[in-house]
Design a protein around this motif. Structure first.
Motif, short mmCIF file in Angstrom:
data_model
loop_
_atom_site.label_atom_id
_atom_site.label_comp_id
_atom_site.label_asym_id
_atom_site.label_seq_id
_atom_site.Cartn_x
_atom_site.Cartn_y
_atom_site.Cartn_z
N VAL A 115 0.84 -1.20 0.00
CA VAL A 115 0.00 0.00 0.00
C VAL A 115 0.87 1.25 0.00
O VAL A 115 2.00 1.24 0.52
CB VAL A 115 -0.96 0.01 1.21
CG1 VAL A 115 -0.24 0.32 2.51
CG2 VAL A 115 -2.08 1.03 0.98
N LYS A 116 0.37 2.30 -0.64
CA LYS A 116 1.12 3.56 -0.67
C LYS A 116 0.27 4.64 -0.02
O LYS A 116 -0.81 4.99 -0.51
CB LYS A 116 1.42 3.95 -2.12
CG LYS A 116 2.31 5.18 -2.23
CD LYS A 116 2.66 5.43 -3.69
CE LYS A 116 3.50 6.67 -3.87
NZ LYS A 116 4.91 6.49 -3.51
N VAL A 117 0.77 5.14 1.11
CA VAL A 117 0.07 6.22 1.81
C VAL A 117 0.98 7.44 1.81
O VAL A 117 2.01 7.45 2.47
CB VAL A 117 -0.24 5.81 3.27
CG1 VAL A 117 -1.05 6.90 3.97
CG2 VAL A 117 -0.99 4.49 3.32
N PRO A 118 0.62 8.46 1.04
CA PRO A 118 1.49 9.63 0.95
C PRO A 118 1.34 10.54 2.16
O PRO A 118 0.46 10.36 2.99
CB PRO A 118 0.99 10.34 -0.30
CG PRO A 118 -0.46 9.99 -0.36
CD PRO A 118 -0.60 8.62 0.25
N GLN B 154 -5.89 12.71 4.47
CA GLN B 154 -7.08 11.89 4.23
C GLN B 154 -6.72 10.50 3.73
O GLN B 154 -7.48 9.55 3.96
CB GLN B 154 -8.01 12.63 3.25
CG GLN B 154 -8.60 13.89 3.91
CD GLN B 154 -9.38 14.77 2.95
OE1 GLN B 154 -9.03 14.88 1.78
NE2 GLN B 154 -10.41 15.42 3.44
N SER B 155 -5.55 10.35 3.10
CA SER B 155 -5.14 9.01 2.66
C SER B 155 -4.83 8.13 3.86
O SER B 155 -5.16 6.94 3.88
CB SER B 155 -3.90 9.09 1.77
OG SER B 155 -4.14 9.92 0.68
N LEU B 156 -4.20 8.73 4.86
CA LEU B 156 -3.88 7.97 6.07
C LEU B 156 -5.16 7.54 6.80
O LEU B 156 -5.27 6.41 7.27
CB LEU B 156 -3.00 8.83 6.99
CG LEU B 156 -2.59 8.22 8.32
CD1 LEU B 156 -1.75 6.97 8.11
CD2 LEU B 156 -1.82 9.23 9.17
N LEU C 154 0.07 8.01 -6.87
CA LEU C 154 0.99 7.08 -7.52
C LEU C 154 2.22 7.79 -8.09
O LEU C 154 3.27 7.17 -8.23
CB LEU C 154 0.26 6.31 -8.63
CG LEU C 154 -0.77 5.31 -8.09
CD1 LEU C 154 -1.51 4.64 -9.23
CD2 LEU C 154 -0.12 4.26 -7.18
N SER C 155 2.07 9.08 -8.38
CA SER C 155 3.24 9.79 -8.88
C SER C 155 4.03 10.44 -7.75
O SER C 155 4.92 11.25 -7.99
CB SER C 155 2.83 10.82 -9.92
OG SER C 155 2.02 11.79 -9.30
N GLY C 156 3.67 10.11 -6.51
CA GLY C 156 4.45 10.59 -5.38
C GLY C 156 4.07 11.97 -4.88
O GLY C 156 4.77 12.54 -4.05
N ASP C 157 2.97 12.52 -5.39
CA ASP C 157 2.53 13.84 -4.91
C ASP C 157 1.48 13.68 -3.83
O ASP C 157 0.90 12.62 -3.65
CB ASP C 157 1.94 14.64 -6.08
CG ASP C 157 2.99 15.02 -7.09
OD1 ASP C 157 4.12 15.27 -6.67
OD2 ASP C 157 2.68 15.02 -8.31
N GLU C 158 1.22 14.80 -3.17
CA GLU C 158 0.15 14.78 -2.18
C GLU C 158 -1.19 14.99 -2.86
O GLU C 158 -1.34 15.89 -3.70
CB GLU C 158 0.36 15.91 -1.16
CG GLU C 158 1.26 15.48 -0.03
CD GLU C 158 0.67 15.80 1.33
OE1 GLU C 158 -0.57 15.75 1.50
OE2 GLU C 158 1.45 16.11 2.24
N PRO C 159 -2.17 14.17 -2.53
CA PRO C 159 -3.49 14.36 -3.12
C PRO C 159 -4.15 15.65 -2.62
O PRO C 159 -3.74 16.21 -1.61
CB PRO C 159 -4.27 13.13 -2.66
CG PRO C 159 -3.57 12.66 -1.44
CD PRO C 159 -2.13 13.05 -1.60
N VAL C 160 -5.15 16.11 -3.35
CA VAL C 160 -5.87 17.32 -2.98
C VAL C 160 -6.83 16.99 -1.83
O VAL C 160 -7.66 16.09 -1.95
CB VAL C 160 -6.69 17.84 -4.18
CG1 VAL C 160 -7.45 19.11 -3.79
CG2 VAL C 160 -5.80 18.07 -5.38
#
Lengths: 236, 646, 251
Positions: free
Chosen positions: B549-552, B560-562, C46-52
């Motif tokens: 999983v990828k959580v930025p 919000q992803s977390l 997926l491109s390593g950026d922070e989502p909005v």
């Protein structure tokens, strides 16, 4: 972020400054006084079509009314004081509200489509400033006579005729712009006052807006009739 | 793989009073120990969730004098998903003089739940329903009224009396605003500390009792410990395990699941309601499903083409080539059969390749007849707002083209096991509303979820929680106690782990895949093979989740992803338990249809002898087979019978 | 569909934000506006950026969470529709869409498109309720309510508290929200005993939160996804004058 939500000031604390709603009520009431004055003013103006003596007599009547019970010009000064206080309160309230509005909306949107709100707000705020400038000019022109080419106290008819002479078309033009600004101001303002004073509703809104527009148009036409008549030689 | 489980001791509801059913609640109310008003002020109660159950509970507990700390993940307590309930709320007021009574509401609800709910609880619910309407009206809830100024009622969900109170199609919203306003009043009075944008991530259990929670401030990312004398979970249902459902995007099982892992039994997890009238999925991008009110079935006729693969537009299909399958199969009830029956019938025609719309997963709900009979204006007056909503979403005009509908996950009857006092198997932890399992059995009737949430929050919990607080002398918890530190560490470790994986797949992609598995194998029709397959797939998906999983972003801000990652991680565990529960319950009851258990004409076949119990599951540790505790259900007042709508 | 998005990005409350451009090539006209953002966010992650970051929850137009100004219109250009129910079929292929947060001092930005609307909660705390503790209610039929009053109360009570009215108002005023609650409770007999105190306290709280005054422009009601009518502001004014001029029922 404050997680425990407590109201600033807490319950029951009286705040010293006026609420925006109170200021709006002041604007509505002072605006209504001004409209009433404009109606009387316009009726007086139109006496020019009845001739020089009718108009000048009416002007003199405004000064002598109530005599001898009251000193010369009493009524006129009462009207002037009430009107000045009203307009000052109207402007002060408007200024405070505009500043609060600017603080409440500090950041503009990047995309600014035409919205109904911006139109009325522009008319009222910028229109108000134009009207204020005009009032100052108007008093210096036709009340004190300072800027009037004739400028003889009591000679209202002559003052007006010389003021709007065809050669001074630019005065007529400025006057027209100002009166039209007043018209727009009233079109939104009269209905807005009814809404502010809590007398509007969906059922009545259309009739009230129509009435506001009619009053605004009547006043605009009434006030423009005199300078146009002079400029185009109908009154000389 | 753990498609296995062990059987533990039966679980018994020791709080339930005995005696004639109509006296039991009164008896319990008299039996509870009371808390001295001076002591109430010193006692603190945590309430997680601000929907109908949580909001009403927090307000009522604060009014009673307790200190309350209320938590919600939304930015305001007013946005809890109870707000989206459309239809109405039942109450045995008998304002219509049509023969309704507490007894009848009790009977309808037990029967509607297909005999998998407790009689005592349901009877109490029916009794309390009357007070709920009084309370809400006094708060200013603008229910629909008649010209005489009295409250209007409608019949709803296939019952024969008009007992449903409603506020257009926004009943949930109006009831929730009533509870929200009561809550805000208590916040202003300083009796409720409100923690919006906070998510409970762990339960604190000290000396075997629930004594607090660990929560994350969703804005600052700070991990906070909140301690109290008792904890109330009102965190709603877990329908989002299916990814696509009528639930709000934020609805999750985390609070319940963390409590389950700490020892609370989870009851009947496989009982999930699939609502028949939702707008079909339009593509892979779909994030959520929208319910169209059940009331549409009063006047719309449901049909599909008779021929497989008939791609003609609906208007061009002549009358004799249409199959009004509900009217054909269930002539007595027709289009008004209960939700579970209507849903499964729609699934069956779609499985037979007779579904409509681009995906083939849809059936028509046609208003042409009623429009012809009563005119377009009459239909618009009744359903105008629903038709507009449909057009807004699909771009099709239901006045001229039949609506397309398909079943969607809507409500979860299962939840944390509670006794008659609404207390879980962890002393001091109470569970109210959709989060508990108690009142709906295997199927929920229309307009009864709102009733249950408010019954629990306004009238039941505030009485029963006092008994716990008065009976137990609770010392303050040391904030540095090892149990507190351990709970915080669990939360910290998990967040760190989620952020550190930095893999190749987004959280949503896992959630979507889990949803597909659940829908395909643990949806409207379940088979042993399918469930076993699902158990394998979920276990594999869970392993992949924790690997890729990828959580930025970081943990120290709004992320919000977390938030989603933590929720999906818990859904991946819950999904497994649901499939296991569905696998072990080798009978068809209510919304749980096992293909192996059907009558000759393909109707659900209940097995009261072997499955007349509540399945309460105990968490036995990671990778360990869960333990099944059975609570036997006894029916002394409503005798189990097979439902028939033919 | 191919769409260009210009979105306000701001990493936290104290940061200075900026508009950032993005391209979405595989938008579908059946998508909702928020699903468009979902698609963009998947790509960004997926491109390593922070989502909005954006607020959303029910996605069926009733919870009031979603809050974004689309091409200058709160909730977008479609009438009576929240952003979550706005679909891309109302946009043209190749269009550039500007997306900004609610702009008002009383709604400070938390991150990207997420704003803090707790000021609305505090306005309700100031009196937006009927004081009736649980259990204290008389029978629901004890007080009949004329249907016209019940209907008007309902129309006002339909407010979802999203804040679009504030976002639309050139003065950043919350009068439509405030008026809706005043009208809802003021139309019902249950709301009468506290009617005067309620309006005075709520108006004061509204101002203390930093909302501007109403200039009756009507922009609020045009943007309101629930079409709360402007009447409610007139009602608010009426009740306020009655309460503060001594003409009120109970001080």
């Amino acid at each position: 972020m404050v997680t425990v939500q407590k109201r600033p000031g807490g319950a029951g604390v009286r705040r010293l400054r006026n609420t925006s709603l109170q200021l709006k009520i002041v604007m509505a009431v002072t605006g209504a006084i001004s409209v009433l004055y404009l109606v009387l003013h316009m009726i007086g103006n139109l006496k020019i079509f009845l001739g020089r003596s009718e108009l000048d007599t009416y002007a003199e009547f405004l000064r002598t009314v109530g005599e001898p019970a009251l000193p010369y010009s009493t009524l006129l000064w009462i009207i002037r004081v009430v009107l000045t206080v009203s307009i000052v309160l109207h402007i002060v309230s408007a200024t405070i509200l505009a500043r609060r509005a600017a603080r409440a909306r500090p950041v503009r949107y990047a995309a600014t489509p035409k919205t109904p709100g911006s139109y009325a707000a522009r008319t009222m705020r910028w229109g108000g400033v134009i009207i204020l400038l005009f009032i100052v000019y108007h008093i210096l022109d036709l009340t004190t006579g300072t800027l009037n080419p004739n400028g003889v106290g009591g000679a209202v008819y002559d003052n007006v005729v010389s003021d709007f002479a065809p050669s001074r078309w630019y005065v007529t033009l400025f006057y027209t712009l100002a009166v039209v600004a007043v018209g727009f101001h009233l079109r939104h303002g009269i209905w807005s006052a009814l809404q502010t004073l809590g007398h509007s509703s969906g059922a009545r809104r259309h009739a009230q807006k129509v009435t506001s527009t009619v009053i605004a148009v009547v006043l605009t036409v009434g006030f423009l009739a005199v300078p146009f008549a002079v400029t185009f030689g109908l009154v000389a | 793989m753990y498609s296995d489980f062990t059987i533990g001791d039966p679980v018994v509801d020791t709080a339930a009073p005995e005696g004639p059913i109509e006296d039991r609640w009164e008896k319990r109310r008299f039996g509870v120990k009371l808390v001295n008003p001076a002591n109430k002020r010193k006692m603190k109660i945590i309430v997680v969730g601000t929907g109908l159950a949580g909001g009403s509970a927090a307000a009522t507990l604060a009014e009673a004098g307790y200190q309350v700390a209320s938590f919600c993940y939304q930015d305001s307590p007013r946005r809890a998903h109870s707000i989206a309930a459309q239809g109405g709320i039942n109450a045995a007021k008998n304002y219509r003089n049509d023969g309704d009574s507490v007894q009848r509401l009790f009977y309808d609800t037990v029967k509607g739940g297909d005999f998998r709910a407790r009689e005592s609880n349901v009877h109490r619910l029916a009794e309390v329903s009357v007070q709920i309407i009084d309370q809400c009206v006094a708060q200013g809830v603008p229910f629909a009224r008649e010209y005489g100024g009295l409250l209007d009622n409608r019949s709803f969900g296939g019952v024969q009396v008009s007992r449903t109170f409603y506020a257009k199609g926004q009943t949930g919203q109006q009831l929730l605003l009533g509870a929200y306003q009561a809550l805000e009043r208590q916040i202003d009075a300083g009796r409720v500390e409100m923690h919006s944008r906070h998510e409970m991530l762990e339960l604190v259990v000290v000396d075997g009792r629930a004594r607090g929670i660990v929560a994350r401030d969703l804005v600052t990312g700070e991990i906070e410990t909140h301690l109290a004398d008792a904890v109330v979970l009102a965190s709603g249902g877990y329908g989002n395990v299916f990814y696509l459902s009528t639930n709000a995007k934020g609805c999750n099982v985390t609070a319940s699941w963390r409590a389950h892992r700490k020892g609370a039994l989870f009851a009947n997890p496989c009982f999930t309601q699939i609502h028949p009238t939702c707008i079909p999925v339009s593509g892979d991008h779909q994030s959520k499903l929208t319910l169209m009110s059940e009331s549409l079935r009063n006047d719309g006729r449901i049909w599909v083409p008779k021929e497989m693969g008939d791609l003609r537009p609906p208007q061009e299909i002549p009358e004799d080539e249409r199959d009004y399958f509900l009217e054909r199969q269930y002539p007595a009830f027709g289009n008004l059969v209960p939700r579970d029956i209507a849903s499964r019938a729609a699934k069956n025609v779609c499985d037979a390749k007779r579904g409509v719309g681009p995906s083939g997963l849809g059936v028509y709900l046609d208003f042409a007849d009623i429009i012809e009979r009563t005119g377009r204006d009459a239909v618009a007056a009744k359903y105008g707002n629903l038709f507009e909503m449909y057009e807004r979403i699909t771009g099709e005009d239901p006045y001229t083209t039949p609506m397309r509908i398909f079943p969607a996950v809507h409500y979860t009857m299962g939840g944390l096991w509670v006794d008659y006092d609404l207390q879980s198997t962890i002393p001091g932890m109470f569970v109210v509303g959709e989060a508990n399992f108690s009142d709906h059995g295997a199927n929920r009737l229309g307009a009864s979820a709102l009733m249950q949430g408010l019954a629990d929050g306004y009238f039941v919990l505030p009485v029963t929680i006092g008994d716990y607080l008065a009976s137990n002398h609770l010392e303050p918890v040391d904030p540095d106690a090892p149990e507190v530190g351990e709970a915080r560490k669990t939360v910290d470790d998990r967040i760190r782990k989620l952020l550190s994986i930095d893999g190749t797949r987004t959280v949503d992609s896992f959630h979507r895949e889990l949803g597909h598995i659940m829908w395909d194998y643990c949806g409207m029709e379940r088979t042993e093979d399918g469930l076993r397959k699902a158990l394998d797939l979920i276990a594999e998906l869970r392993r992949e989740f924790w690997r890729t999983v990828k959580v930025p972003g970081s943990a120290a801000t709004l992320n919000q992803s977390l938030e989603k990652a933590g929720r999906v991680a818990d859904f991946l565990e819950l999904g497994e338990l649901m499939c296991l529960d569905a696998l072990h319950r080798n009978e068809s009851c209510g919304c749980h249809f096992r293909a192996e258990s059907q009558t000759e004409d393909h109707e659900a076949k209940r097995d009261d002898e072997n499955f007349g119990y509540v399945a309460a599951w105990e968490y036995a540790g990671a990778g360990e087979p869960p333990v099944l505790h059975k609570e036997d259900l006894n029916f002394s007042y409503v005798h189990p019978s097979q439902r028939s709508y033919k | 569909m191919r769409l260009t998005l210009k979105i306000w990005r701001q990493s936290d409350a104290d940061a200075t934000g900026t508009m950032v451009g993005y391209q979405v090539d595989d938008a579908d006209e059946d998508m909702s506006f928020l699903e468009l953002l979902d698609v963009l966010n998947e790509k960004l992650i997926l491109s390593g950026d922070e989502p909005v970051a954006f607020d959303h929850d029910c996605r069926e137009g009733i919870c009031g969470s979603c809050s974004m100004v689309i091409n200058g219109h709160p909730h977008g250009p479609q009438k009576a529709t929240t952003a979550c129910q706005l679909h891309l079929r109302h946009f043209r292929d190749g269009e550039t869409i500007t997306i900004e947060p609610w702009r008002a001092a009383a709604f400070p930005v938390i991150k990207d498109l997420v704003v803090d609307r707790s000021a609305f909660d505090r306005i309700i705390q100031a009196g937006g309720y009927v004081s009736v503790p649980t259990g204290a209610a008389p029978d629901a039929h004890a007080t009949p309510v004329p249907k016209v009053h019940a209907d008007r109360a309902f129309t006002a009570a339909a407010c979802i508290g999203c804040g679009a009215c504030v976002a639309a108002c050139p003065n950043g005023s919350g009068s439509l929200f405030l008026g809706a609650k005043i009208t809802h409770l003021g139309e019902l007999p249950q709301g009468q005993p506290e009617r005067d105190g309620r309006v005075v306290r709520m108006v004061e709280q509204h101002d203390a939160e930093g909302f501007g005054g109403c200039t009756n422009t009507g922009a609020c009601t045009v943007s309101c996804p629930k079409e709360i009518p402007l009447d409610v502001i007139s009602q608010l004014n009426h009740d306020y004058i009655a309460a503060t001029s001594g003409r009120g029922r109970i001080a």
